[in-house]
Enzyme design. Sequence first.
Site, PDB file in Angstrom:
ATOM      1  NE  ARG A 104      39.766  49.877  38.264  1.00 54.73           N
ATOM      2  CZ  ARG A 104      40.382  49.581  38.157  1.00 54.73           C
ATOM      3  NH1 ARG A 104      41.176  49.828  39.039  1.00 54.73           N
ATOM      4  NH2 ARG A 104      40.339  47.549  37.954  1.00 54.73           N
ATOM      5  CE  LYS A 148      47.743  44.602  40.549  1.00 51.99           C
ATOM      6  NZ  LYS A 148      46.494  44.444  41.016  1.00 51.99           N
ATOM      7  NE  ARG A 166      45.966  40.071  36.655  1.00 51.05           N
ATOM      8  CZ  ARG A 166      45.728  41.148  36.519  1.00 51.05           C
ATOM      9  NH1 ARG A 166      46.775  41.764  36.428  1.00 51.05           N
ATOM     10  NH2 ARG A 166      44.905  41.415  36.057  1.00 51.05           N
ATOM     11  NE  ARG A 194      39.471  42.508  37.001  1.00 46.81           N
ATOM     12  CZ  ARG A 194      39.208  43.651  36.816  1.00 46.81           C
ATOM     13  NH1 ARG A 194      38.276  44.454  36.087  1.00 46.81           N
ATOM     14  NH2 ARG A 194      40.127  45.003  37.264  1.00 46.81           N
ATOM     15  NE  ARG A 241      40.262  48.272  34.367  1.00 45.06           N
ATOM     16  CZ  ARG A 241      40.865  47.914  34.333  1.00 45.06           C
ATOM     17  NH1 ARG A 241      41.863  48.399  35.126  1.00 45.06           N
ATOM     18  NH2 ARG A 241      41.595  45.972  34.841  1.00 45.06           N
TER      19      ARG A 241
HETATM   20  P1  AMP Z   1      44.395  44.927  35.456  1.00 44.77           P
HETATM   21  O1  AMP Z   1      44.003  46.109  34.347  1.00 44.77           O
HETATM   22  O2  AMP Z   1      46.458  43.984  35.764  1.00 44.77           O
HETATM   23  O3  AMP Z   1      43.318  44.352  35.942  1.00 44.77           O
HETATM   24  O4  AMP Z   1      44.306  43.464  34.279  1.00 44.77           O
HETATM   25  C1  AMP Z   1      43.425  43.717  32.908  1.00 44.77           C
HETATM   26  C2  AMP Z   1      42.907  42.172  32.634  1.00 44.77           C
HETATM   27  O5  AMP Z   1      43.588  41.828  31.753  1.00 44.77           O
HETATM   28  C3  AMP Z   1      42.444  41.257  33.232  1.00 44.77           C
HETATM   29  O6  AMP Z   1      41.455  41.428  34.005  1.00 44.77           O
HETATM   30  C4  AMP Z   1      43.227  40.308  33.104  1.00 44.77           C
HETATM   31  O7  AMP Z   1      42.353  39.845  31.731  1.00 44.77           O
HETATM   32  C5  AMP Z   1      44.355  40.712  31.890  1.00 44.77           C
HETATM   33  N1  AMP Z   1      45.892  40.655  32.346  1.00 44.77           N
HETATM   34  C6  AMP Z   1      46.406  41.499  33.243  1.00 44.77           C
HETATM   35  N2  AMP Z   1      48.130  41.627  33.394  1.00 44.77           N
HETATM   36  C7  AMP Z   1      48.107  39.895  33.056  1.00 44.77           C
HETATM   37  C8  AMP Z   1      48.663  39.121  33.662  1.00 44.77           C
HETATM   38  N3  AMP Z   1      49.785  38.986  34.148  1.00 44.77           N
HETATM   39  N4  AMP Z   1      48.780  37.735  32.852  1.00 44.77           N
HETATM   40  C9  AMP Z   1      46.726  37.351  32.362  1.00 44.77           C
HETATM   41  N5  AMP Z   1      45.809  38.045  32.328  1.00 44.77           N
HETATM   42  C10 AMP Z   1      46.627  39.939  32.450  1.00 44.77           C
END
Ligand code: AMP
Length: 215
Positions: A127, A13, A88, A171, A160
């Site tokens: 990654r 994404k 989400r 996740r 990360r």
């Molecule tokens: P991402 O970079 O999108 O994979 O997000 C990393 C982490 O941020 C996720 O595992 C969640 O802990 C938090 N996070 C990101 N976007 C959201 C969202 N829309 N709602 C809740 N937690 C989020």
Amino acid sequence: MRIVFLGAPGSGKGTQAQRLMADFNLPQVSTGDLLRAAVADKTELGKRAKVAMDAGELVTDDIVLGIIAERLSQDDCSDGFILDGYPRNLQQAKDLEPVLAEIGQSLDAAVLLDVDMDILMKRLTGRRTCSKTGKLLNIYFSPQEKLDAVTAAGGELIQRADDNEETISNRLSVYREQTEPLVDYYREAGLLKTVAGEGEIEEIYTRLRETLGLG
Ligand code: AMP
């Protein structure tokens, strides 16, 4: 163009959103990036979000709603945006509607990047980010010369904090349980567009543009 990107962690994404952002001058609004910035700045909100992020759990809906509403109300989002990582879950999808109504906008499409589970695991565990340029690479999929170029230029390949195996499986289950229902939600709203998310980044990007009618 106002798009929501759906897809499991590791579906690409972020990468595809960055390509669209560069070519069509659209802001990529990533709640993950906004939250990581808040954690790095050690803001009050960042401190509250960090525990959930480190465990691979979702941050509470009210925290992300505040972040997203603030971001979408900024001027650069008035002609369109790409939402990457929000919504989400179903509650967030519902929360988004009044936020968009407030700024007089509505979604054009929800794009699902569809990728097999075993490929997702390799993409996530492999990654890395270049500490100098911020460029995303993968120890399994990136050409060796690109990986070597990072170290040759004095950069480091950074993983990360939430890309370790335990957090990654968490996740992925959070995605299946909470985010996947959004596929039906947007299908019923007539907004869903599915793009096969496997193969080379360029190939996927071409499919994505075709699906969105962007040539
Ligand atoms: P991402 O970079 O999108 O994979 O997000 C990393 C982490 O941020 C996720 O595992 C969640 O802990 C938090 N996070 C990101 N976007 C959201 C969202 N829309 N709602 C809740 N937690 C989020």
